[in-house]
Structures are given as structure tokens and as C-alpha cells.
Design an enzyme around this catalytic site. Structure first.
Site, mmCIF file in Angstrom:
data_model
loop_
_atom_site.group_PDB
_atom_site.id
_atom_site.type_symbol
_atom_site.label_atom_id
_atom_site.label_comp_id
_atom_site.label_asym_id
_atom_site.label_seq_id
_atom_site.Cartn_x
_atom_site.Cartn_y
_atom_site.Cartn_z
ATOM 1 N N HIS A 175 -10.088 5.930 -14.864
ATOM 2 C CA HIS A 175 -11.853 5.504 -15.498
ATOM 3 C C HIS A 175 -12.579 5.271 -14.590
ATOM 4 O O HIS A 175 -11.588 4.434 -13.721
ATOM 5 C CB HIS A 175 -11.357 4.808 -16.709
ATOM 6 C CG HIS A 175 -12.359 3.950 -16.935
ATOM 7 N ND1 HIS A 175 -13.560 3.239 -16.586
ATOM 8 C CD2 HIS A 175 -12.873 4.594 -18.344
ATOM 9 C CE1 HIS A 175 -15.031 2.993 -17.378
ATOM 10 N NE2 HIS A 175 -14.542 3.917 -18.789
ATOM 11 N N LYS A 184 -24.831 7.948 -24.493
ATOM 12 C CA LYS A 184 -25.425 6.277 -24.261
ATOM 13 C C LYS A 184 -25.549 5.639 -22.540
ATOM 14 O O LYS A 184 -26.548 5.524 -22.043
ATOM 15 C CB LYS A 184 -24.593 5.108 -24.682
ATOM 16 C CG LYS A 184 -23.497 5.190 -24.234
ATOM 17 C CD LYS A 184 -22.970 3.261 -25.467
ATOM 18 C CE LYS A 184 -21.453 3.804 -24.264
ATOM 19 N NZ LYS A 184 -20.893 2.178 -24.764
ATOM 20 N N LYS A 219 -11.290 0.998 -30.666
ATOM 21 C CA LYS A 219 -12.650 0.006 -29.907
ATOM 22 C C LYS A 219 -12.420 -1.169 -31.245
ATOM 23 O O LYS A 219 -11.780 -1.084 -32.425
ATOM 24 C CB LYS A 219 -13.742 -0.102 -30.642
ATOM 25 C CG LYS A 219 -14.481 1.102 -29.518
ATOM 26 C CD LYS A 219 -14.681 0.763 -28.545
ATOM 27 C CE LYS A 219 -15.660 1.874 -27.480
ATOM 28 N NZ LYS A 219 -15.877 1.655 -26.243
ATOM 29 N N LYS A 240 -7.160 6.174 -25.743
ATOM 30 C CA LYS A 240 -7.308 5.627 -24.843
ATOM 31 C C LYS A 240 -7.856 4.326 -24.686
ATOM 32 O O LYS A 240 -7.989 3.761 -26.016
ATOM 33 C CB LYS A 240 -8.563 6.236 -24.231
ATOM 34 C CG LYS A 240 -9.463 6.084 -22.955
ATOM 35 C CD LYS A 240 -10.315 6.753 -22.114
ATOM 36 C CE LYS A 240 -10.613 5.882 -20.934
ATOM 37 N NZ LYS A 240 -11.751 4.679 -21.312
ATOM 38 N N ASP A 251 -9.040 0.915 -22.956
ATOM 39 C CA ASP A 251 -10.656 1.023 -22.287
ATOM 40 C C ASP A 251 -10.227 0.764 -20.861
ATOM 41 O O ASP A 251 -9.041 0.371 -20.303
ATOM 42 C CB ASP A 251 -11.638 0.017 -23.360
ATOM 43 C CG ASP A 251 -13.398 0.371 -22.914
ATOM 44 O OD1 ASP A 251 -12.860 1.465 -21.861
ATOM 45 O OD2 ASP A 251 -13.863 1.309 -23.680
ATOM 46 N N GLU A 252 -10.958 0.661 -20.115
ATOM 47 C CA GLU A 252 -10.759 -0.303 -18.381
ATOM 48 C C GLU A 252 -10.452 -1.413 -18.280
ATOM 49 O O GLU A 252 -10.065 -1.038 -17.429
ATOM 50 C CB GLU A 252 -12.238 0.416 -17.301
ATOM 51 C CG GLU A 252 -13.920 -0.711 -17.729
ATOM 52 C CD GLU A 252 -14.661 -0.946 -18.850
ATOM 53 O OE1 GLU A 252 -13.798 0.579 -20.290
ATOM 54 O OE2 GLU A 252 -15.547 -0.893 -19.642
#
Lengths: 494, 138
Positions: free
Chosen positions: A304, A344, A186, A212, A214-215
Site C-alpha cells: 500500500h 476519489k 471498512k 484487504k 487498510d494501511e
């Protein structure tokens, strides 16, 4: 002379193959007496018929439109063994909790059997073109959802399945007896390659097994894919030396074309990565191609599930994620995001456990509480490692291990990178929380109730864990789930 | 540095009572326990030396603890780990593995970078300790 008499008697009863429109159930798609064979595929649909459409006719229409039928009778059916090729709706049950007296309009569970000959071997694209093809836009239905499928062993055996599987992944990584730990870098967009690799290094050195992509990290103006791969692999090598462990980072090879994806995957392999990643949005055929590439190249394949909520979340229309999980185990991925229950993102705990069981069990038993409608032997297809990712943190470790056991990847993105003392501290906090909880469980302690105390005790010798618990202790996402199983508990003999 | 292979390396070293509790857990699952040791803990060294065969018919942790202690006495400066193995179909693999002894000083590993075409680098992780022959590394 020809006989020119005009016949005025009542017309003879209409024949099955007379031209014109005919009810689907009269065309042979409703067969309440039918017993599915071992080699039939069975699909369970949730049907919301339009006003005035009888449930058995609606079920027959779904069977028809997902197999041989068109809107009118065609004589060319008679050139085929059409009785075999017709899908057969054989059972319709009202969905508990729908219809008069409830806030939900009447829905039905329709069971439909398909002959094995309808499907091309080893092709998710072909399977889905029938089962979720035209039928989902069919006007006599207000809504339609594919809830579950029973795939016959004979058909499963035509699929490669996961290129690596849980057992071999663990042997390659030399990591046993605990969930694996990951984190998504992030912010997901905007970092340069060099800064991105920094996050990977810090997380891995601090104690994570994986970082990882992200998508939506592919090859954007702020960071082209080769930059990312080069810096990430420097981070992986350094962290491996710093800890003596095998480390990895999911390099997302999702791209516009198969040629681009193969190029990226080959580069990841050349640099020594143990794992590459794809997104669900690349499509079933591309996923199967990458599964074969991964098997050929000794690579773990992470999936993902980007995009799935567009069709899995609402209960009346779309495809349940348990069906997507089944298709992905057949198509062949090693990791799949399958929900967190406590984080979440959407997910009822029992329903999510059902997804995990689809990924991991040798054989699924009927389990209506978890949304599993069929017994499903997996015919030795390897096991998929489910991934719990999205809004989870170290303070929930006892709940996560209780819900999901050891064979999963727990991914704490914000819960690692957002740690007040930095990424390494965040990673260490998560690893200590994980190991202390596994140790306590193995010692026979009741981690569901004692979990918070176990974490506090572990934090006494681990300042990063103490800081993590202080930072996120009150964070939870308690919203009602939209995707929950509908069933009536069956009384047991006991 | 501290090598963090194994299930519990981020926790303080396990006491013998804690080790026995983990072995009891494994035996309760029907897994067989084995002891291995090495002085070459490279992350890709999958074949540590076996301290005897896996204890397939072990009933309680006491027998395994005797073997662990004997292995530690014989190789006081080696890494020693306990593995638990599940033989049921579909697993047939290690299900738990944790370090129960490590040398007092762990020199760790270096990254060797071979710079090749483009900006690519071929990475190798090498142990500082294994330059010396087996048996005299720690």
C-alpha cells in the site's frame, strides 16, 4: 637569499582545484557534449531555479549535489577518478507551459547521467540516498522534482524484483483473463477481530478474490494482530470451501521493527495465507527485506503506497510516482496501489496509465503523453500487479477495464461494503459487472460507449448489480488533476 | 453450490455461440486453446485431465467447438473448461480459462479444521464428491 619580490601582475586564470568556491558548471558537472553510456543511470529533474541562477548552472548544481560535489573546491578530489564519479548534466529544456506568459514560473527539465560505479548493487536505499538525498533542500533551487529515471539493465540485474509477479500470482490463484477483485475492510478502524473476519468472509463468499487490511490496521487496542489473522483465516477457508476458489486477504504485517514484521509474516504463513501486506512508510530497506522473505516463503507481497502523496502530488517539487513505481518493481513487491483515474484520489488518466505500464511492461517505450521520458527495458524483472483502489464502484467497470486492462486488482471498498443488501450482495454485484464487461469486450463490443447498457443488461439477471447501479449511478469525482504531463506533441511522419 | 472457478462463472452458463466468440477472441490474440476436464475440481487441483494437446495451429473456433462437444459427450458429468495459452516471453502462461460444462448437482466442499496450539487452526478444504474413486464421483 629568498626572492622577496611582491608580484603585482594580474592574477593567473583560476585553476580547477584552487581553493574557494566555484560555479558547478565550471567544476565539470555541466557537460552538454556528453553522451550517456548504456550503463549510466539517467535522472530527469524538473528544476525551478532561484532568481538569477542560470538553468545550466542549476542543472550542474543538481548533478554536483547528487554526486560528488560539496559547496567548495576540495583538493582530495584529486585522489580519485573524479571525472568518472561526477554526475553530468548534459541537457536542459524549458518545460512547456511554464515561464513568461503562463501562470507558472519558468521551470526546466534537466537530464543528468550517473556512472554505474556510484551505486551499490541491489540497494534502493543507496540509490535514493544519492538521487534524492541532500539535493532536494539545496538553496539555489526554489523547487526540484524527480520526474523519471532510466535504470540501466546492468543495474536492474542486481535486484531480485517482485517475489511472485503477475504470471505466477495468477497461476497460484488459478485466476485468468480478468482483473482480480478486492475490497478494503471498512470501517478501517475500530472493528473487533471477530467482526472484522465477518466482513472478510462475506466479501469473499460473495465473489471477491481478496479482502484487504487498510494501511493503518496494524495492532491497535481494539484489535491485536493475532486476533485479526486468526479470524481472517477462518473467513478465507470458509469462503474457499463455499466457492471452490482460492481466496486471500492481505494481512498487513507493517509494524515498528523488522523483528515484529517477520513475526507477523511468519504467523500469516503458518495459518496458510497466500498474501501479506506492507505499507510504503516502512521504508525502502524494510520493503526489500520483506521482498526477500516473500520470495523465500512463496508469499504474494502487497504494497500500500501510504504516504506517497506527500511527495508525488505537487508537480514542482518531490518525486513522481512513476519513479516510485520503478523503484518498487526493483525492490520487489507484487502489488502496488497505482491509482484509479476515475475514483476519489488524485490521478490524470494518461499519467496513471503510465504508472501501470511501468509496473507491467517487459519494456517501456518513450511515451510523453503518459509521462514516460525514457525507453526502459526491464531485464526480465517480474511484473507488478497494479491496484486500483479508492472511491470506485461497479457502475465504472467499463471505464476501469478500458483504462487498465486485465492485469490489475480492482478494489471496491465502500462499493462492496456499502451495498444496500449487504456485503455479499455488494461483492456479487462487482463480480457480475466485471465478468459481463470482460465477456462483452472479448466479443468485440465497444465497452466505452456501450458499457452502461452492458451493465443494465447484466443487472436483469442479477438483482445485487441492479441495486448497486441504482445506489451509485451518479457518483463521480471530477476534479482537475494536479499531476499531469507537460509535453509538446511531436508531429509524426504519418 | 456452484463452483465459481474460471473467468465467467458468475454469469449464466455460456451458450455455444458465446463460447465460440471467446475462443475467437483468444485466437485473435495468438493464444492456443485447449480443453480439459475433471471430476476433482478442488481449488488446488491444477492438473485437470487434458482432452488432447493444446490446438496450436487452430484457425477458427469451429475446431475447438468440436473438441468441446466430444469431451462433453465422453464425460457428461465432468467439469470441462477451455484454456487459452500465450507463449510469448514474459507470459508463457494461461491468459483465459472458463468452465463450459459442469455437473447438474455440485455438492461442493467442506472445511476440515485441525485445532492446534494456541488458537490456531489448520484448515483443509475437502471435496464431498472425491471420497468415491475417480470416474464415479458425479
Amino acid at each position: 637569499m629568498n626572492d622577496m619580490t611582491i608580484k603585482t601582475a594580474a592574477p593567473a586564470p583560476r585553476g580547477r582545484y584552487d581553493a574557494g568556491v566555484m560555479k558547478y558548471k565550471e567544476m565539470g558537472y555541466w557537460r552538454p557534449d556528453y553522451e550517456p553510456s548504456e550503463t549510466d543511470l539517467i535522472a530527469l529533474f524538473r528544476i525551478t531555479p532561484q532568481e538569477g541562477v542560470e538553468p545550466d548552472e542549476a542543472a550542474a548544481a543538481v548533478a554536483g549535489e547528487s554526486s560528488t560535489a560539496t559547496w567548495t573546491v576540495v583538493w582530495t578530489d584529486r585522489l580519485t577518478a573524479s571525472d568518472n564519479y561526477r554526475a553530468k548534466a548534459y541537457r536542459v529544456d524549458p518545460v512547456p507551459g511554464t515561464g513568461p506568459g503562463t501562470p507558472v514560473e519558468q521551470q526546466y527539465f534537466a537530464y543528468i547521467a550517473y556512472d554505474l560505479a556510484l551505486f551499490e548493487e541491489g540497494s534502493i536505499a543507496n540509490l535514493t540516498a544519492s538521487i534524492i538525498g541532500n539535493v532536494f533542500g539545496f538553496k539555489p533551487l526554489k523547487a526540484l522534482r524527480l520526474e523519471d529515471m532510466r535504470i540501466p539493465v546492468a543495474y536492474l540485474k542486481t535486484f531480485q524484483g517482485p517475489p511472485t509477479g503477475i504470471v505466477v500470482e495468477r497461476e497460484r490463484l488459478d485466476k485468468f483473463g480478468r482483473p482480480l477483485l478486492g475490497a478494503t475492510v471498512k470501517p478501517k478502524l475500530g472493528l473487533s477481530g471477530k467482526n472484522y473476519g465477518r466482513v472478510v468472509y462475506e466479501g469473499l463468499k460473495g465473489g471477491l478474490d481478496f479482502l484487504k487490511d487498510d494501511e493503518n490496521i496494524n495492532s491497535q487496542p481494539f484489535m491485536h494482530w493475532r486476533e485479526r489473522f486468526l479470524y481472517c483465516m477462518e473467513a478465507v477457508a470458509k469462503a474457499s470451501a463455499a466457492t471452490g476458489e482460492i481466496k486471500g486477504t492481505y494481512l498487513n504485517v507493517t509494524a515498528a521493527t523488522m523483528e515484529d514484521m517477520y513475526e507477523r509474516a511468519d504467523f500469516a504463513k503458518e495459518l496458510g495465507s497466500v498474501i501479506v501486506m506492507i505499507d510504503l512508510v516502512i521504508g525502502y530497506t524494510a520493503i526489500q527485506s520483506m521482498a526477500k522473505w516473500a520470495r523465500r516463503n512463496d508469499m504474494i507481497l502487497h504494497l500500500h503506497r501510504a504516504g506517497h502523496s506527500t511527495y508525488t502530488r505537487q508537480k514542482n517539487h518531490g518525486v513522481s510516482f512513476r519513479v516510485i513505481a520503478k523503484w518498487m518493481r526493483m525492490a520487489g513487491v507484487d502489488h502496488i496501489h497505482a491509482g484509479t483515474a476515475v475514483g476519489k484520489l488524485e490521478g490524470d488518466p494518461l499519467t496513471v496509465q503510465g504508472f501501470y505500464n511501468v509496473c507491467r511492461e517487459e519494456k517501456n517505450e518513450v511515451d510523453l503523453r503518459r509521462g514516460i521520458f525514457f525507453e526502459q527495458p526491464w531485464a526480465n524483472l517480474r511484473k507488478v500487479m497494479p491496484v486500483a483502489s479508492g472511491g470506485i464502484h461497479a457502475g465504472q467497470m467499463h471505464q476501469l477495464i478500458d483504462l487498465f486492462g486485465d492485469d490489475c486488482v480492482l478494489q471496491f471498498g465502500g462499493g462492496t461494503i456499502g451495498h444496500p443488501q449487504g456485503i455479499q450482495a455488494g461483492a456479487t454485484a462487482n463480480r457480475v459487472a466485471l465478468e459481463s464487461m470482460v465477456k462483452a469486450r472479448n466479443e468485440g463490443r465497444d465497452i466505452v460507449n456501450e458499457g452502461p447498457q452492458i451493465l443494465l443488461d447484466a443487472a436483469k439477471s442479477c438483482t445485487p448489480l441492479k441495486q448497486a447501479l441504482d445506489t451509485w449511478k451518479d457518483v463521480s469525482f471530477n476534479y482537475a488533476s494536479t499531476d499531469t504531463p507537460d509535453f509538446v506533441p511531436t508531429p509524426t511522419a504519418a | 453450490m456452484r463452483i465459481t472457478q474460471g473467468t465467467f462463472s458468475y454469469l449464466p452458463d455460456l451458450t455455444d455461440a458465446e463460447i465460440a466468440a471467446q475462443i475467437d477472441y483468444a485466437l485473435g490474440k495468438g493464444w492456443s486453446v485447449s480443453v480439459e476436464h475433471t471430476d476433482d475440481p478442488h481449488p488446488r487441483n491444477v492438473y485437470w485431465e487434458m482432452w488432447g494437446m493444446p490446438m496450436f495451429d487452430l484457425k477458427d473456433a469451429a475446431g475447438a467447438m468440436m473438441e468441446i462437444k466430444a469431451c462433453r459427450r465422453t464425460f457428461p458429468s465432468h467439469y470441462v473448461k477451455v484454456n487459452a495459452f500465450e507463449a510469448t516471453q514474459g507470459w508463457e502462461s494461461t491468459r483465459l480459462s472458463f468452465i463450459v460444462q459442469r455437473p447438474a448437482a455440485e455438492p461442493g466442499f467442506r472445511v476440515v479444521r485441525q485445532e492446534v496450539a494456541g488458537r490456531a487452526v489448520r484448515y483443509t478444504v475437502e471435496s464431498y464428491a472425491v471420497d468415491r474413486p475417480e470416474g464415479s464421483r458425479y
